[in-house]
Scaffold this active site. Sequence first.
Site, mmCIF file in Angstrom:
data_model
loop_
_atom_site.group_PDB
_atom_site.id
_atom_site.type_symbol
_atom_site.label_atom_id
_atom_site.label_comp_id
_atom_site.label_asym_id
_atom_site.label_seq_id
_atom_site.Cartn_x
_atom_site.Cartn_y
_atom_site.Cartn_z
ATOM 1 N N LYS A 159 0.841 -1.212 0.000
ATOM 2 C CA LYS A 159 0.000 0.000 0.000
ATOM 3 C C LYS A 159 0.868 1.250 0.000
ATOM 4 C CE LYS A 159 -0.585 1.926 3.550
ATOM 5 N NZ LYS A 159 -1.486 1.571 4.625
ATOM 6 N N TYR A 199 -9.600 3.563 7.545
ATOM 7 C CA TYR A 199 -8.217 3.673 7.071
ATOM 8 C C TYR A 199 -8.105 3.268 5.597
ATOM 9 C CZ TYR A 199 -6.068 3.600 11.829
ATOM 10 O OH TYR A 199 -5.653 3.874 13.100
ATOM 11 N N GLU A 225 -7.261 5.615 2.267
ATOM 12 C CA GLU A 225 -5.929 5.420 1.679
ATOM 13 C C GLU A 225 -6.034 5.056 0.198
ATOM 14 O OE1 GLU A 225 -4.008 2.547 4.246
ATOM 15 O OE2 GLU A 225 -3.355 4.101 5.649
ATOM 16 N N GLU A 247 7.578 22.264 13.566
ATOM 17 C CA GLU A 247 7.846 23.227 14.642
ATOM 18 C C GLU A 247 6.553 23.842 15.190
ATOM 19 O OE1 GLU A 247 9.910 26.914 13.588
ATOM 20 O OE2 GLU A 247 9.324 26.612 11.505
HETATM 21 P P1 NDP Z 1 -12.212 0.185 9.505
HETATM 22 O O1 NDP Z 1 -12.878 -0.577 10.565
HETATM 23 O O2 NDP Z 1 -11.177 1.173 9.826
HETATM 24 O O3 NDP Z 1 -13.305 0.925 8.618
HETATM 25 C C1 NDP Z 1 -14.373 0.230 8.060
HETATM 26 C C2 NDP Z 1 -15.253 1.205 7.361
HETATM 27 O O4 NDP Z 1 -16.268 0.525 6.653
HETATM 28 C C3 NDP Z 1 -15.960 2.152 8.344
HETATM 29 O O5 NDP Z 1 -16.047 3.415 7.746
HETATM 30 C C4 NDP Z 1 -17.317 1.501 8.514
HETATM 31 O O6 NDP Z 1 -18.341 2.405 8.787
HETATM 32 C C5 NDP Z 1 -17.544 0.941 7.122
HETATM 33 N N1 NDP Z 1 -18.428 -0.228 7.123
HETATM 34 C C6 NDP Z 1 -18.358 -1.311 7.914
HETATM 35 N N2 NDP Z 1 -19.320 -2.205 7.582
HETATM 36 C C7 NDP Z 1 -19.988 -1.653 6.545
HETATM 37 C C8 NDP Z 1 -21.107 -2.069 5.784
HETATM 38 N N3 NDP Z 1 -21.698 -3.242 5.991
HETATM 39 N N4 NDP Z 1 -21.550 -1.246 4.806
HETATM 40 C C9 NDP Z 1 -20.955 -0.050 4.589
HETATM 41 N N5 NDP Z 1 -19.907 0.394 5.282
HETATM 42 C C10 NDP Z 1 -19.430 -0.397 6.261
HETATM 43 O O7 NDP Z 1 -11.672 -0.935 8.506
HETATM 44 P P2 NDP Z 1 -10.664 -0.923 7.304
HETATM 45 O O8 NDP Z 1 -11.148 -2.004 6.437
HETATM 46 O O9 NDP Z 1 -10.500 0.434 6.734
HETATM 47 O O10 NDP Z 1 -9.303 -1.318 8.011
HETATM 48 C C11 NDP Z 1 -9.237 -2.378 8.960
HETATM 49 C C12 NDP Z 1 -8.226 -2.079 9.999
HETATM 50 O O11 NDP Z 1 -6.929 -2.287 9.490
HETATM 51 C C13 NDP Z 1 -8.234 -0.640 10.507
HETATM 52 O O12 NDP Z 1 -9.185 -0.405 11.485
HETATM 53 C C14 NDP Z 1 -6.826 -0.480 11.014
HETATM 54 O O13 NDP Z 1 -6.742 -0.896 12.343
HETATM 55 C C15 NDP Z 1 -6.027 -1.396 10.098
HETATM 56 N N6 NDP Z 1 -5.333 -0.601 9.078
HETATM 57 C C16 NDP Z 1 -4.368 0.269 9.477
HETATM 58 C C17 NDP Z 1 -3.709 1.038 8.551
HETATM 59 C C18 NDP Z 1 -2.668 2.001 8.999
HETATM 60 O O14 NDP Z 1 -2.189 1.890 10.117
HETATM 61 N N7 NDP Z 1 -2.283 2.976 8.177
HETATM 62 C C19 NDP Z 1 -3.997 0.948 7.135
HETATM 63 C C20 NDP Z 1 -5.037 0.019 6.837
HETATM 64 C C21 NDP Z 1 -5.665 -0.717 7.775
HETATM 65 P P3 NDP Z 1 -18.684 2.903 10.277
HETATM 66 O O15 NDP Z 1 -17.685 3.968 10.586
HETATM 67 O O16 NDP Z 1 -20.061 3.438 10.141
HETATM 68 O O17 NDP Z 1 -18.594 1.727 11.161
#
Ligand code: NDP
Length: 451
Positions: free
Chosen positions: A50, A176, A180, A440
Amino acid sequence: MTFDYDLFVIGAGSGGVRLARMSASYGARVGIAEEEDIGGTCVLRGCIPKKLLVYASHYPHEVDDAKGFGWTFGDGVLDWPALIAAKDREIGRLSGLYVNLLKQSGVDLHAGRATLVDARTVEVGARRFTARHIAIATGSRPVLPPLPGIEHAITSREALSLPALPKRIAVIGGGYIAVEFAGIFNGVGSRVELFYRGAQILRGFDDDVRDFLAGEMTKQGIAIHTGAAIDAIERAADGTLALRVGDAHAGPFDAVLFATGRVPNVEGIGLEAAGVALDARGAIAVDAYSATSAESVHAIGDVTSRPQLTPVATRDAGLLAITLFGGRRVAADHEWVPSAVFSQPEVATVGLTEARARDVHGALDIYRTSFKALRHTLSGRDERTLMKLVVARDSQRVVGAHMVGRDAGEIVQGIAIAIRAGATKAQFDDTIGIHPTAAEEFVTMRQKVAD
Ligand code: NDP
């Protein structure tokens, strides 16, 4: 009773590999099983590939910015397959490095899917091994909601290796991964629309950060649709995809990427046979020492409900190695875990959001600044940087730092040390800045935001 191994690790991702190597360094006899390539999510299909694509997607912006500094470049052309091939070569190199590190540590590598026969026996293919300790580090995988047409969707895994660059892509989710990948595809020239079911992207982050990032992403041409829950994906005769969002249709798109969270890999590994219990989220329940409900079985990383971050998994792996073989019990500590979102611009954060800090500490002093970075005075790019400090009023301790802007991750890593060490606002103020930098600003914010 004698065992084949002192420790058998299931899953050779960042957590499993660290645990195996460190345990071996204490003299333990260690075996590790992996059904895919060695390296896990972070190395093979997460953080590393990524970030390489994030770098690739920066170049068009940089070239644009260069005009303001007097440069002229011809039209750029991205050879997407060449980028993917270069990325795959690097991933292959890293995976090979992990294999060598394991071998050099004296860890036995078993290729194949491992299952627990009982709390001290593991089966890999036709072979069985006994172990005094077993550690589960099987990680997590993307989850797709059960919608009509969901078979047309891709996840981050496929998005990192698409054979051709989609001209138009829909990204579903506001976490996230969604932000990204929206930035990556926008940067390399795809038309990107992001659909999020809630009111603002990055739920759980500081509200100022969420609004600010959404504004910056929009300025860069990403269409963010909030309050947009997807009902179905439809495929047209010409192969393009459309989204049904309530009564409305969106599209056409060449790809639809779901980034709607990740679930722990707990199925089919014999947890019941070993007496390993799950928590309410369906992840393996662990205590502060990574112990499960089965005495001889531990679990680390994304297969538990701990923060899904590689440095958390590798830290917990190290602590578990010390606990099992280093003669000292050390509990995991998930306070003050910094993280970055490699959106464009980048987000980085450590400590509490303003809202959470208000719940925990009551009265707060908030310091916030937003500015145009020096380089953009000439580049002409309409991009701003946000920095924010959350200070507990009574103790004057800085309990949260948040940034949206170039190199936010690099900057907040250092701030995280100060915050973890308990620095007060006065100590931030006493620190001399490095000039001229954006960083800073973290030591020169003097004006409190009015209550
Ligand atoms: P996240 O849990 O961060 O985000 C999931 C997103 O999908 C949320 O916006 C959520 O909405 C939405 N969602 C969940 N279920 C549904 C659904 N059924 N329909 C529509 N929208 C939905 O998961 P990610 O997949 O982005 O990443 C997983 C994890 O991996 C992260 O939480 C992080 O810990 C890790 N990660 C870390 C990174 C980094 O450190 N840079 C990079 C990538 C991943 P809602 O907010 O409403 O729940």
